[in-house]
Design a protein around this motif. Sequence first.
Motif, PDB file in Angstrom:
ATOM      1  N   ARG A   1       1.927  -3.671   5.874  1.00 14.31           N
ATOM      2  CA  ARG A   1       2.537  -4.122   7.129  1.00 14.31           C
ATOM      3  C   ARG A   1       2.280  -3.139   8.262  1.00 14.31           C
ATOM      4  NH1 ARG A   1       8.969  -3.594   5.601  1.00 14.31           N
ATOM      5  NH2 ARG A   1       8.857  -1.504   4.719  1.00 14.31           N
TER       6      ARG A   1
ATOM      7  N   SER B   1       8.491  -0.995 -16.314  1.00 17.27           N
ATOM      8  CA  SER B   1       8.497   0.216 -17.160  1.00 17.27           C
ATOM      9  C   SER B   1       7.116   0.537 -17.739  1.00 17.27           C
ATOM     10  CB  SER B   1       9.487   0.066 -18.320  1.00 17.27           C
ATOM     11  OG  SER B   1      10.742  -0.259 -17.836  1.00 17.27           O
ATOM     12  N   LEU B   2       6.081   0.364 -16.930  1.00 18.67           N
ATOM     13  CA  LEU B   2       4.725   0.560 -17.449  1.00 18.67           C
ATOM     14  C   LEU B   2       4.423   1.992 -17.903  1.00 18.67           C
ATOM     15  CD1 LEU B   2       2.626  -1.759 -15.133  1.00 18.67           C
ATOM     16  CD2 LEU B   2       3.345  -2.150 -17.476  1.00 18.67           C
TER      17      LEU B   2
ATOM     18  N   SER C   1      10.315  -3.548  -8.912  1.00 18.49           N
ATOM     19  CA  SER C   1      11.562  -3.474  -9.686  1.00 18.49           C
ATOM     20  C   SER C   1      12.431  -4.696  -9.415  1.00 18.49           C
ATOM     21  CB  SER C   1      12.340  -2.216  -9.294  1.00 18.49           C
ATOM     22  OG  SER C   1      11.567  -1.102  -9.643  1.00 18.49           O
TER      23      SER C   1
ATOM     24  N   TYR D   1       0.862  -1.192   0.000  1.00 20.43           N
ATOM     25  CA  TYR D   1       0.000   0.000   0.000  1.00 20.43           C
ATOM     26  C   TYR D   1       0.892   1.234   0.000  1.00 20.43           C
ATOM     27  CZ  TYR D   1      -4.150   2.774   1.302  1.00 20.43           C
ATOM     28  OH  TYR D   1      -5.197   3.686   1.324  1.00 20.43           O
ATOM     29  N   GLY D   2       1.832   1.233  -0.948  1.00 23.09           N
ATOM     30  CA  GLY D   2       2.688   2.408  -1.123  1.00 23.09           C
ATOM     31  C   GLY D   2       2.095   3.275  -2.227  1.00 23.09           C
ATOM     32  N   ARG D   3       2.950   3.982  -2.953  1.00 17.08           N
ATOM     33  CA  ARG D   3       2.468   4.928  -3.980  1.00 17.08           C
ATOM     34  C   ARG D   3       1.589   4.220  -5.008  1.00 17.08           C
ATOM     35  NH1 ARG D   3       8.092   5.273  -4.300  1.00 17.08           N
ATOM     36  NH2 ARG D   3       8.943   6.750  -2.800  1.00 17.08           N
ATOM     37  N   ILE D   4       2.113   3.106  -5.544  1.00 17.11           N
ATOM     38  CA  ILE D   4       1.370   2.405  -6.594  1.00 17.11           C
ATOM     39  C   ILE D   4       0.184   1.635  -6.005  1.00 17.11           C
ATOM     40  CG2 ILE D   4       1.510   0.635  -8.405  1.00 17.11           C
ATOM     41  CD1 ILE D   4       4.525   1.376  -8.657  1.00 17.11           C
TER      42      ILE D   4
ATOM     43  N   THR E   1       3.410  -5.158  -5.516  1.00 21.19           N
ATOM     44  CA  THR E   1       4.197  -3.909  -5.593  1.00 21.19           C
ATOM     45  C   THR E   1       5.336  -3.918  -4.566  1.00 21.19           C
ATOM     46  OG1 THR E   1       2.989  -2.579  -3.949  1.00 21.19           O
ATOM     47  CG2 THR E   1       2.051  -2.647  -6.168  1.00 21.19           C
ATOM     48  N   ILE E   2       5.505  -5.014  -3.829  1.00 21.13           N
ATOM     49  CA  ILE E   2       6.519  -5.051  -2.770  1.00 21.13           C
ATOM     50  C   ILE E   2       7.855  -5.560  -3.333  1.00 21.13           C
ATOM     51  CG2 ILE E   2       7.131  -6.011  -0.507  1.00 21.13           C
ATOM     52  CD1 ILE E   2       4.125  -6.308   0.051  1.00 21.13           C
TER      53      ILE E   2
ATOM     54  N   LEU F   1       4.868  -5.959 -10.287  1.00 19.58           N
ATOM     55  CA  LEU F   1       5.246  -4.594 -10.674  1.00 19.58           C
ATOM     56  C   LEU F   1       6.559  -4.162 -10.030  1.00 19.58           C
ATOM     57  CD1 LEU F   1       1.705  -3.061 -10.066  1.00 19.58           C
ATOM     58  CD2 LEU F   1       2.658  -3.733 -12.244  1.00 19.58           C
TER      59      LEU F   1
ATOM     60  N   LYS G   1      10.274  -7.241  -2.521  1.00 15.75           N
ATOM     61  CA  LYS G   1      10.923  -8.303  -1.739  1.00 15.75           C
ATOM     62  C   LYS G   1      10.254  -9.612  -2.132  1.00 15.75           C
ATOM     63  CE  LYS G   1      12.131  -9.908   2.782  1.00 15.75           C
ATOM     64  NZ  LYS G   1      11.786 -10.033   4.165  1.00 15.75           N
TER      65      LYS G   1
ATOM     66  N   ALA H   1       5.776  -6.991 -15.077  1.00 12.74           N
ATOM     67  CA  ALA H   1       5.271  -5.804 -15.773  1.00 12.74           C
ATOM     68  C   ALA H   1       6.109  -4.591 -15.365  1.00 12.74           C
ATOM     69  CB  ALA H   1       3.800  -5.601 -15.434  1.00 12.74           C
TER      70      ALA H   1
HETATM   71  P1  NAP Z   1       6.556   2.388  -2.279  1.00 10.78           P
HETATM   72  O1  NAP Z   1       5.693   3.594  -2.224  1.00 10.78           O
HETATM   73  O2  NAP Z   1       7.844   2.385  -1.558  1.00 10.78           O
HETATM   74  O3  NAP Z   1       5.662   1.115  -1.817  1.00 10.78           O
HETATM   75  C1  NAP Z   1       6.234  -0.131  -1.563  1.00 10.78           C
HETATM   76  C2  NAP Z   1       5.295  -0.947  -0.681  1.00 10.78           C
HETATM   77  O4  NAP Z   1       5.974  -2.153  -0.347  1.00 10.78           O
HETATM   78  C3  NAP Z   1       4.914  -0.272   0.625  1.00 10.78           C
HETATM   79  O5  NAP Z   1       3.613  -0.662   0.974  1.00 10.78           O
HETATM   80  C4  NAP Z   1       5.939  -0.871   1.605  1.00 10.78           C
HETATM   81  O6  NAP Z   1       5.484  -0.905   2.936  1.00 10.78           O
HETATM   82  C5  NAP Z   1       5.991  -2.283   1.079  1.00 10.78           C
HETATM   83  N1  NAP Z   1       7.211  -2.977   1.462  1.00 10.78           N
HETATM   84  C6  NAP Z   1       8.491  -2.639   1.137  1.00 10.78           C
HETATM   85  N2  NAP Z   1       9.349  -3.551   1.650  1.00 10.78           N
HETATM   86  C7  NAP Z   1       8.594  -4.460   2.311  1.00 10.78           C
HETATM   87  C8  NAP Z   1       8.899  -5.626   3.050  1.00 10.78           C
HETATM   88  N3  NAP Z   1      10.183  -6.036   3.222  1.00 10.78           N
HETATM   89  N4  NAP Z   1       7.896  -6.322   3.605  1.00 10.78           N
HETATM   90  C9  NAP Z   1       6.622  -5.918   3.463  1.00 10.78           C
HETATM   91  N5  NAP Z   1       6.256  -4.824   2.770  1.00 10.78           N
HETATM   92  C10 NAP Z   1       7.238  -4.096   2.202  1.00 10.78           C
HETATM   93  O7  NAP Z   1       6.925   2.038  -3.784  1.00 10.78           O
HETATM   94  P2  NAP Z   1       6.054   2.280  -5.101  1.00 10.78           P
HETATM   95  O8  NAP Z   1       6.388   3.604  -5.686  1.00 10.78           O
HETATM   96  O9  NAP Z   1       4.636   1.937  -4.842  1.00 10.78           O
HETATM   97  O10 NAP Z   1       6.730   1.206  -6.073  1.00 10.78           O
HETATM   98  C11 NAP Z   1       6.611  -0.163  -5.785  1.00 10.78           C
HETATM   99  C12 NAP Z   1       7.614  -0.953  -6.640  1.00 10.78           C
HETATM  100  O11 NAP Z   1       7.300  -0.764  -8.011  1.00 10.78           O
HETATM  101  C13 NAP Z   1       9.068  -0.490  -6.491  1.00 10.78           C
HETATM  102  O12 NAP Z   1       9.903  -1.620  -6.610  1.00 10.78           O
HETATM  103  C14 NAP Z   1       9.271   0.450  -7.671  1.00 10.78           C
HETATM  104  O13 NAP Z   1      10.623   0.542  -8.042  1.00 10.78           O
HETATM  105  C15 NAP Z   1       8.451  -0.266  -8.713  1.00 10.78           C
HETATM  106  N6  NAP Z   1       7.978   0.525  -9.842  1.00 10.78           N
HETATM  107  C16 NAP Z   1       7.546  -0.200 -10.896  1.00 10.78           C
HETATM  108  C17 NAP Z   1       7.047   0.429 -11.994  1.00 10.78           C
HETATM  109  C18 NAP Z   1       6.571  -0.423 -13.137  1.00 10.78           C
HETATM  110  O14 NAP Z   1       6.370   0.106 -14.244  1.00 10.78           O
HETATM  111  N7  NAP Z   1       6.376  -1.701 -12.929  1.00 10.78           N
HETATM  112  C19 NAP Z   1       6.986   1.839 -12.060  1.00 10.78           C
HETATM  113  C20 NAP Z   1       7.414   2.574 -10.952  1.00 10.78           C
HETATM  114  C21 NAP Z   1       7.913   1.901  -9.830  1.00 10.78           C
HETATM  115  P3  NAP Z   1       5.704   0.385   3.925  1.00 10.78           P
HETATM  116  O15 NAP Z   1       4.798   1.459   3.402  1.00 10.78           O
HETATM  117  O16 NAP Z   1       5.299  -0.150   5.231  1.00 10.78           O
HETATM  118  O17 NAP Z   1       7.175   0.738   3.820  1.00 10.78           O
END
Ligand code: NAP
Length: 287
Positions: free
Chosen positions: A177, A257-258, A235, A154-157, A210-211, A233, A213, A255
């Motif tokens: 979490r 570089s969406l 990285s 439940y982060g940005r995406i 989106t996590i 999604l 890990k 998926a």
């Molecule tokens: P974000 O805001 O940091 O959200 C990540 C989520 O994962 C948060 O809910 C975080 O929890 C949770 N998390 C991180 N580590 C964890 C762990 N060890 N155990 C349990 N939960 C964990 O990131 P985002 O911007 O949404 O991006 C998510 C991922 O997508 C990243 O890897 C980013 O690089 C990638 N991404 C992909 C694309 C694509 O096109 N596919 C585009 C942009 C980004 P907390 O909030 O509690 O920390």
Amino acid sequence: MEKKTVVFVGGDKRQIYAAEALLGKCAEIYLVGFEKAENIHKLHKTTLSHIADKGDIYIFPVSGVKGRKVPAEYSYEELKLSDEDLSKLKHKTIFCGKADTLQSLSGELRIFDYLSREDFAVANALPTAEGAVQIAMENYEGTIFGLTCLVMGYGRIGKILSKMLKSLNAKVTVSARRKDHLRYIETDGNTPVLTEKILYPEQYDIIFNTIPKMLIDSKMLLKLNKNALIIDLASAPGGVDFSVASTLGIRTIRALSLPGRCSPKSAGDIISKTILDIYKEEYGVKS
Ligand code: NAP
């Protein structure tokens, strides 16, 4: 930026849209590594050896450089930075994603990493979430309406994606979490679950991860419905044990570089806006 000459060096369609969004906001715009691009009449195509000492601002791709190689989807030839190019770029203003590699080529380059900005990541979450829904529609044979799905994280995406899926009438469970996040998920009208305690995983038709890990490991994969689709999604290296999933016959899609793949225009607009914002912060509005 009005009096500045801006040079885009390599990249994909996003950089073309970013360049178009800067038209009228700077003196001239040049593109290097875009020979194959069509219908870009207001932008000038050129080579780096010609323009490396004439521009003021140089914009490299979101993905950064790979050694001396600049990714350039629209170039006929490999685009590589020579020692002479690097030396000419020394006193210029440079924008680049994943800037470490470019910086390692010369400590004298002044580089702003636009990919590392929080405002860039937040803005990109929207086209990423939309892209994830697009991938689901293209690869799942049922409708999103009525779908039972899990969004992990439940982060940005995760925030935007889970609300989007809810608005399409999917039955959405979201994992987090943090206890406060569980409450927010509830107020979104979705079902919260602790990430470490995902119950009944066999109920989900699609899992969006989106996590960053590897939590979708063999233990979790063994409990899934064999017809489930996993859209990862996160990285690299991602959050799924892909080899176990493949052995079990569970479909997975990495998926990545969406924004660039699904919404290059919006992704380009986000790049140009972030660069303008950084420029204003560094040099003031009138420079
Ligand atoms: P974000 O805001 O940091 O959200 C990540 C989520 O994962 C948060 O809910 C975080 O929890 C949770 N998390 C991180 N580590 C964890 C762990 N060890 N155990 C349990 N939960 C964990 O990131 P985002 O911007 O949404 O991006 C998510 C991922 O997508 C990243 O890897 C980013 O690089 C990638 N991404 C992909 C694309 C694509 O096109 N596919 C585009 C942009 C980004 P907390 O909030 O509690 O920390």
